[in-house]
Design a protein around this motif. Structure first.
Motif, PDB file in Angstrom:
ATOM      1  N   ILE A   1     -19.765 -10.970  22.527  1.00  0.00           N
ATOM      2  CA  ILE A   1     -20.152 -10.947  21.118  1.00  0.00           C
ATOM      3  C   ILE A   1     -19.098 -11.641  20.269  1.00  0.00           C
ATOM      4  CG2 ILE A   1     -20.677  -9.475  19.134  1.00  0.00           C
ATOM      5  CD1 ILE A   1     -21.612  -7.342  21.128  1.00  0.00           C
ATOM      6  N   TRP A   2     -19.515 -12.704  19.584  1.00  0.00           N
ATOM      7  CA  TRP A   2     -18.682 -13.385  18.595  1.00  0.00           C
ATOM      8  C   TRP A   2     -19.027 -12.874  17.202  1.00  0.00           C
ATOM      9  CZ3 TRP A   2     -14.755 -16.890  19.434  1.00  0.00           C
ATOM     10  CH2 TRP A   2     -14.620 -17.365  20.751  1.00  0.00           C
ATOM     11  N   PHE A   3     -18.059 -12.957  16.303  1.00  0.00           N
ATOM     12  CA  PHE A   3     -18.248 -12.620  14.887  1.00  0.00           C
ATOM     13  C   PHE A   3     -18.707 -11.173  14.725  1.00  0.00           C
ATOM     14  CE2 PHE A   3     -19.652 -17.084  15.625  1.00  0.00           C
ATOM     15  CZ  PHE A   3     -18.475 -17.705  15.197  1.00  0.00           C
ATOM     16  N   ALA A   4     -18.107 -10.288  15.525  1.00  0.00           N
ATOM     17  CA  ALA A   4     -18.464  -8.869  15.464  1.00  0.00           C
ATOM     18  C   ALA A   4     -17.916  -8.242  14.182  1.00  0.00           C
ATOM     19  CB  ALA A   4     -17.914  -8.143  16.685  1.00  0.00           C
ATOM     20  N   ARG A   5     -18.669  -7.303  13.637  1.00  0.00           N
ATOM     21  CA  ARG A   5     -18.249  -6.519  12.489  1.00  0.00           C
ATOM     22  C   ARG A   5     -18.376  -5.044  12.840  1.00  0.00           C
ATOM     23  NH1 ARG A   5     -16.995 -11.013  11.884  1.00  0.00           N
ATOM     24  NH2 ARG A   5     -17.338 -12.400  10.084  1.00  0.00           N
ATOM     25  N   HIS A   6     -17.681  -4.202  12.084  1.00  0.00           N
ATOM     26  CA  HIS A   6     -17.689  -2.768  12.401  1.00  0.00           C
ATOM     27  C   HIS A   6     -17.999  -1.988  11.132  1.00  0.00           C
ATOM     28  CE1 HIS A   6     -15.398   0.949  14.207  1.00  0.00           C
ATOM     29  NE2 HIS A   6     -16.666   1.203  13.926  1.00  0.00           N
ATOM     30  N   ASN A   7     -19.274  -1.768  10.891  1.00  0.00           N
ATOM     31  CA  ASN A   7     -19.706  -1.030   9.714  1.00  0.00           C
ATOM     32  C   ASN A   7     -20.435   0.258  10.039  1.00  0.00           C
ATOM     33  OD1 ASN A   7     -20.025  -4.202   8.869  1.00  0.00           O
ATOM     34  ND2 ASN A   7     -19.183  -2.952   7.216  1.00  0.00           N
ATOM     35  N   ALA A   8     -20.905   0.388  11.265  1.00  0.00           N
ATOM     36  CA  ALA A   8     -21.716   1.555  11.614  1.00  0.00           C
ATOM     37  C   ALA A   8     -21.236   2.172  12.919  1.00  0.00           C
ATOM     38  CB  ALA A   8     -23.186   1.172  11.742  1.00  0.00           C
ATOM     39  N   ASP A   9     -21.191   3.495  12.930  1.00  0.00           N
ATOM     40  CA  ASP A   9     -20.957   4.252  14.160  1.00  0.00           C
ATOM     41  C   ASP A   9     -22.092   5.258  14.282  1.00  0.00           C
ATOM     42  OD1 ASP A   9     -18.139   3.508  15.284  1.00  0.00           O
ATOM     43  OD2 ASP A   9     -17.843   3.733  13.121  1.00  0.00           O
ATOM     44  N   VAL A  10     -22.885   5.108  15.320  1.00  0.00           N
ATOM     45  CA  VAL A  10     -23.997   6.023  15.566  1.00  0.00           C
ATOM     46  C   VAL A  10     -23.579   6.976  16.676  1.00  0.00           C
ATOM     47  CG1 VAL A  10     -26.398   6.246  16.302  1.00  0.00           C
ATOM     48  CG2 VAL A  10     -25.715   4.344  14.812  1.00  0.00           C
ATOM     49  N   GLY A  11     -23.313   8.207  16.301  1.00  0.00           N
ATOM     50  CA  GLY A  11     -22.904   9.221  17.256  1.00  0.00           C
ATOM     51  C   GLY A  11     -23.995  10.243  17.485  1.00  0.00           C
ATOM     52  N   VAL A  12     -23.649  11.269  18.228  1.00  0.00           N
ATOM     53  CA  VAL A  12     -24.623  12.311  18.566  1.00  0.00           C
ATOM     54  C   VAL A  12     -25.255  12.930  17.318  1.00  0.00           C
ATOM     55  CG1 VAL A  12     -24.910  14.572  19.658  1.00  0.00           C
ATOM     56  CG2 VAL A  12     -23.562  12.797  20.793  1.00  0.00           C
ATOM     57  N   PRO A  13     -24.487  13.184  16.235  1.00  0.00           N
ATOM     58  CA  PRO A  13     -25.127  13.780  15.051  1.00  0.00           C
ATOM     59  C   PRO A  13     -26.193  12.896  14.403  1.00  0.00           C
ATOM     60  CG  PRO A  13     -22.745  14.041  14.955  1.00  0.00           C
ATOM     61  CD  PRO A  13     -23.027  13.086  16.067  1.00  0.00           C
ATOM     62  N   ASN A  14     -26.178  11.589  14.724  1.00  0.00           N
ATOM     63  CA  ASN A  14     -27.150  10.661  14.126  1.00  0.00           C
ATOM     64  C   ASN A  14     -28.342  10.386  15.034  1.00  0.00           C
ATOM     65  OD1 ASN A  14     -24.088   9.168  13.687  1.00  0.00           O
ATOM     66  ND2 ASN A  14     -25.139  10.008  11.890  1.00  0.00           N
ATOM     67  N   ARG A  15     -28.393  11.029  16.197  1.00  0.00           N
ATOM     68  CA  ARG A  15     -29.427  10.729  17.197  1.00  0.00           C
ATOM     69  C   ARG A  15     -30.252  11.978  17.484  1.00  0.00           C
ATOM     70  NH1 ARG A  15     -26.242   8.080  22.161  1.00  0.00           N
ATOM     71  NH2 ARG A  15     -28.380   7.643  22.822  1.00  0.00           N
ATOM     72  N   PRO A  16     -31.476  12.095  16.998  1.00  0.00           N
ATOM     73  CA  PRO A  16     -32.161  11.197  16.070  1.00  0.00           C
ATOM     74  C   PRO A  16     -31.666  11.378  14.645  1.00  0.00           C
ATOM     75  CG  PRO A  16     -33.542  13.092  16.562  1.00  0.00           C
ATOM     76  CD  PRO A  16     -32.299  13.241  17.390  1.00  0.00           C
ATOM     77  N   PRO A  17     -32.079  10.473  13.730  1.00  0.00           N
ATOM     78  CA  PRO A  17     -33.180   9.519  13.872  1.00  0.00           C
ATOM     79  C   PRO A  17     -32.807   8.182  14.517  1.00  0.00           C
ATOM     80  CG  PRO A  17     -32.339   9.443  11.645  1.00  0.00           C
ATOM     81  CD  PRO A  17     -31.577  10.536  12.338  1.00  0.00           C
ATOM     82  N   SER A  18     -31.506   7.897  14.603  1.00  0.00           N
ATOM     83  CA  SER A  18     -31.097   6.565  15.047  1.00  0.00           C
ATOM     84  C   SER A  18     -30.932   6.491  16.561  1.00  0.00           C
ATOM     85  CB  SER A  18     -29.781   6.175  14.367  1.00  0.00           C
ATOM     86  OG  SER A  18     -29.932   6.142  12.965  1.00  0.00           O
ATOM     87  N   GLN A  19     -31.143   5.294  17.107  1.00  0.00           N
ATOM     88  CA  GLN A  19     -30.924   5.038  18.521  1.00  0.00           C
ATOM     89  C   GLN A  19     -30.086   3.772  18.649  1.00  0.00           C
ATOM     90  OE1 GLN A  19     -31.396   6.557  21.456  1.00  0.00           O
ATOM     91  NE2 GLN A  19     -30.425   4.801  22.458  1.00  0.00           N
ATOM     92  N   PRO A  20     -28.842   3.881  19.158  1.00  0.00           N
ATOM     93  CA  PRO A  20     -28.050   2.667  19.384  1.00  0.00           C
ATOM     94  C   PRO A  20     -28.585   1.889  20.582  1.00  0.00           C
ATOM     95  CG  PRO A  20     -26.861   4.586  20.196  1.00  0.00           C
ATOM     96  CD  PRO A  20     -28.114   5.098  19.538  1.00  0.00           C
ATOM     97  N   TRP A  21     -28.495   0.558  20.494  1.00  0.00           N
ATOM     98  CA  TRP A  21     -28.906  -0.322  21.582  1.00  0.00           C
ATOM     99  C   TRP A  21     -27.708  -1.046  22.195  1.00  0.00           C
ATOM    100  CZ3 TRP A  21     -34.304  -2.194  22.451  1.00  0.00           C
ATOM    101  CH2 TRP A  21     -35.258  -1.464  21.727  1.00  0.00           C
ATOM    102  N   ILE A  22     -26.764  -1.468  21.369  1.00  0.00           N
ATOM    103  CA  ILE A  22     -25.583  -2.200  21.848  1.00  0.00           C
ATOM    104  C   ILE A  22     -24.365  -1.678  21.104  1.00  0.00           C
ATOM    105  CG2 ILE A  22     -24.462  -4.470  22.043  1.00  0.00           C
ATOM    106  CD1 ILE A  22     -27.215  -5.754  22.130  1.00  0.00           C
ATOM    107  N   ALA A  23     -23.267  -1.490  21.821  1.00  0.00           N
ATOM    108  CA  ALA A  23     -22.005  -1.060  21.218  1.00  0.00           C
ATOM    109  C   ALA A  23     -20.859  -1.823  21.858  1.00  0.00           C
ATOM    110  CB  ALA A  23     -21.810   0.447  21.394  1.00  0.00           C
ATOM    111  N   LEU A  24     -19.769  -1.994  21.118  1.00  0.00           N
ATOM    112  CA  LEU A  24     -18.582  -2.603  21.719  1.00  0.00           C
ATOM    113  C   LEU A  24     -18.050  -1.700  22.823  1.00  0.00           C
ATOM    114  CD1 LEU A  24     -16.588  -4.059  18.667  1.00  0.00           C
ATOM    115  CD2 LEU A  24     -18.131  -5.243  20.241  1.00  0.00           C
ATOM    116  N   ASP A  25     -17.487  -2.325  23.839  1.00  0.00           N
ATOM    117  CA  ASP A  25     -16.977  -1.604  25.003  1.00  0.00           C
ATOM    118  C   ASP A  25     -15.783  -0.721  24.612  1.00  0.00           C
ATOM    119  OD1 ASP A  25     -17.178  -1.527  28.081  1.00  0.00           O
ATOM    120  OD2 ASP A  25     -15.028  -1.867  27.714  1.00  0.00           O
ATOM    121  N   PRO A  26     -15.592   0.411  25.303  1.00  0.00           N
ATOM    122  CA  PRO A  26     -14.438   1.269  25.001  1.00  0.00           C
ATOM    123  C   PRO A  26     -13.087   0.586  25.173  1.00  0.00           C
ATOM    124  CG  PRO A  26     -16.053   2.470  26.302  1.00  0.00           C
ATOM    125  CD  PRO A  26     -16.512   1.039  26.274  1.00  0.00           C
TER     126      PRO A  26
END
Length: 522
Positions: free
Chosen positions: A382-407
């Motif tokens: 991933i080029w030009f990555a930005r970090h504005n959102a963190d979807v954790g367990v408290p956000n699931r649902p309603p949100s479902q992450p599809w791609i995340a930066l590696d640990p």
């Protein structure tokens, strides 16, 4: 885009039949004479600029192409009407093949392929709606959906001459004719012979209406061109014959003549949004503005009524405040939040749901990215990555992450959510629409791209004629002519998957695609 076709031997012919603006050929599915050399046309897929294969006497736009392959008819049947006779030993008459994007670059996942009961397909109503999946399809004889390799097998297909075959996802729809389907055997279609349409204005098929708000820090509007949609489909604003509707966001590109401004003509009212099946909001380089709480509510209402939304980077401003701000979608960190534009970072595809069970679409995305050679050591660069959102367990649902930066990415950006979705209305079952937020960019903005990749909008900006626009912008890049044409980058391939998923019949999070059943629409 391969230009290899196939030889002149054989008698099974596949013909592409144009679908234009809801109109259909009334003369049935007569097939032109097949080419004696099987030569492809300028698009590497056949006679005419948009055809499927070379034929003699086809129109210049390739509306009726033909593909020859080995095989002869084994038994008579009523074309496109009913299943044929039963096969001995529990066998089946099948049709198989692979469906590609409009440019023939990548095979596609979750494309419905079916034999309709009638070769005359109903018109698809324009604009967003909360119709069921079945409302998109006519009466069907047999069907299948493509897997993560783009491959399909239709079981119990009707044998005989002039069998109509349709490839469709959402309102992307293209119709073909198989000149002959053999009884009680597989009828494989040649590779690079089936694709989604490039245009509707020239009769290549049906396209959804997609509104794109351009922005000064990305070039999302160029992605559809590189996927294979014809430049003639790009039009300024909501009118005109095309289906890619350009609205100018802050610092973004414009059509020529000038496209209207997004805040005045796209997200100003729910009614303006509802004219479009999909909204793509390209990063503006600053928080979305002007934008009011009423505008935010219009986006809520649009998506709840079946609209699909893709919002990039700074468009988090739609979600971290206002009506969506109360929905616990993510932990938001406002600002530019550049990770490091000088390098690519490894991204992981999420394949599990919050409860630990399998996320089928995530599994398919990871497999598909491998098929199209977008992964490096099993990860998406991933080029030009930005970090504005963190979807954790408290956000699931309603949100479902599809791609995340590696640990392994250094803190504080490890595990940053790069792409997530939520279905709307939030908490309702069944859902109608889907919203996607992405910190993946198509590029680094005008004139900037990953090393070795041609940048969009490298030419000087153009002084737009007419009065000063409400924002005061007069110097603009021009779309689509300013878009660079190059093979899709790995992260563009990920966005391609997501755009086709977004515009498809809605598969609920945790669900799997199901082909429409035979018989009348549900």
């Amino acid at each position: 885009m391969a230009k290899q076709m196939f030889g002149s031997a054989g008698t099974l012919v596949l013909a592409a039949v144009a679908l234009g603006c809801g109109a259909h050929r009334s003369s049935g599915f007569d097939v032109g004479a097949s080419s004696t050399n099987g030569a492809g046309g300028p698009n590497g897929v056949g006679g005419g600029s948009n055809g499927v294969a070379g034929t003699s006497g086809t129109p210049s736009n390739g509306a009726l192409g033909a593909i020859a392959m080995s095989g002869t008819m084994s038994a008579p049947a009523t074309s496109g009407k009913d299943k044929g006779p039963s096969c001995p030993g529990g066998g089946s008459t099948t049709i198989s093949g692979t469906v590609y994007d409009p440019s023939f670059q990548d095979p596609l996942y979750n494309i419905t392929v079916y034999v309709p009961k009638s070769p005359v397909l109903p018109a698809l109503a324009p604009g967003a709606s909360c119709n069921s999946c079945a409302a998109l399809y006519p009466e069907i004889v047999a069907s299948a959906v493509t897997d993560a390799t783009g491959h399909f097998v239709i079981q119990d297909a009707p044998p005989g001459p002039n069998i109509p075959l349709v490839v469709q996802t959402g309102k992307w729809r293209k119709e073909y004719t198989l000149a002959n389907v053999n009884l009680c055997t597989d009828n494989p279609q040649p590779d690079k012979s089936l694709r989604l349409p490039k245009n509707q204005i020239h009769g290549d098929g049906n396209l959804p209406d997609i509104a794109i708000s351009t922005g000064g820090a990305d070039s999302l509007e160029c992605l559809l061109l590189r996927i294979g949609v014809d430049a003639e489909e790009y039009v300024g604003g909501g009118g005109g014959p095309g289906h890619i509707h350009i609205f100018t966001g802050r610092g973004g590109a414009s059509t020529m003549p000038a496209s209207p401004e997004s805040f005045m003509n796209l997200w100003d009212t729910t009614a303006d949004m509802m004219k479009n099946d999909v909204l793509l909001l390209s990063c503006e380089g600053a928080e979305t503005a002007p934008m009011t709480v009423a505008n935010q509510q219009s986006l809520v209402d649009y998506s709840a009524a079946g609209g699909r939304v893709f919002a990039s980077h700074y468009h988090y401003a739609w979600f971290n405040t206002g009506p969506f701000g109360n929905a616990n979608l993510a932990t938001w960190t406002p600002g530019g939040n550049t990770v490091d534009d000088g390098m690519a970072f490894p991204g992981d595809v999420i394949t599990t749901l919050a409860n630990g069970t399998t996320f089928p679409e995530g599994v398919a995305l990871k497999q598909w990215l491998g098929v199209v050679n977008a992964l490096t050591n099993g990860q998406l660069p991933i080029w030009f990555a930005r970090h504005n959102a963190d979807v954790g367990v408290p956000n699931r649902p309603p949100s479902q992450p599809w791609i995340a930066l590696d640990p392994t990415v250094p803190a504080p950006d490890s595990n940053a959510t790069m792409y997530f979705s939520f279905d709307t209305p939030i908490g309702k079952n069944p859902a109608c629409g889907r919203v996607v937020y992405s910190d993946l960019h198509v590029s680094g903005g005008p004139g900037h791209n990953a090393p070795g990749v041609p940048a969009d909008y490298v030419a000087p900006r153009v002084l737009m004629p007419g009065p000063v626009r409400p924002r005061g912008d007069r110097m603009m890049s021009i779309v689509p002519s300013g878009c660079a044409m190059h093979p899709l980058t790995p992260q563009e391939k990920a966005l391609e998957f997501m755009i086709f998923d977004l515009s498809s019949c809605l598969v609920p999070i945790g669900g799997v695609p199901v082909p429409p059943p035979p018989g009348s629409p549900r």
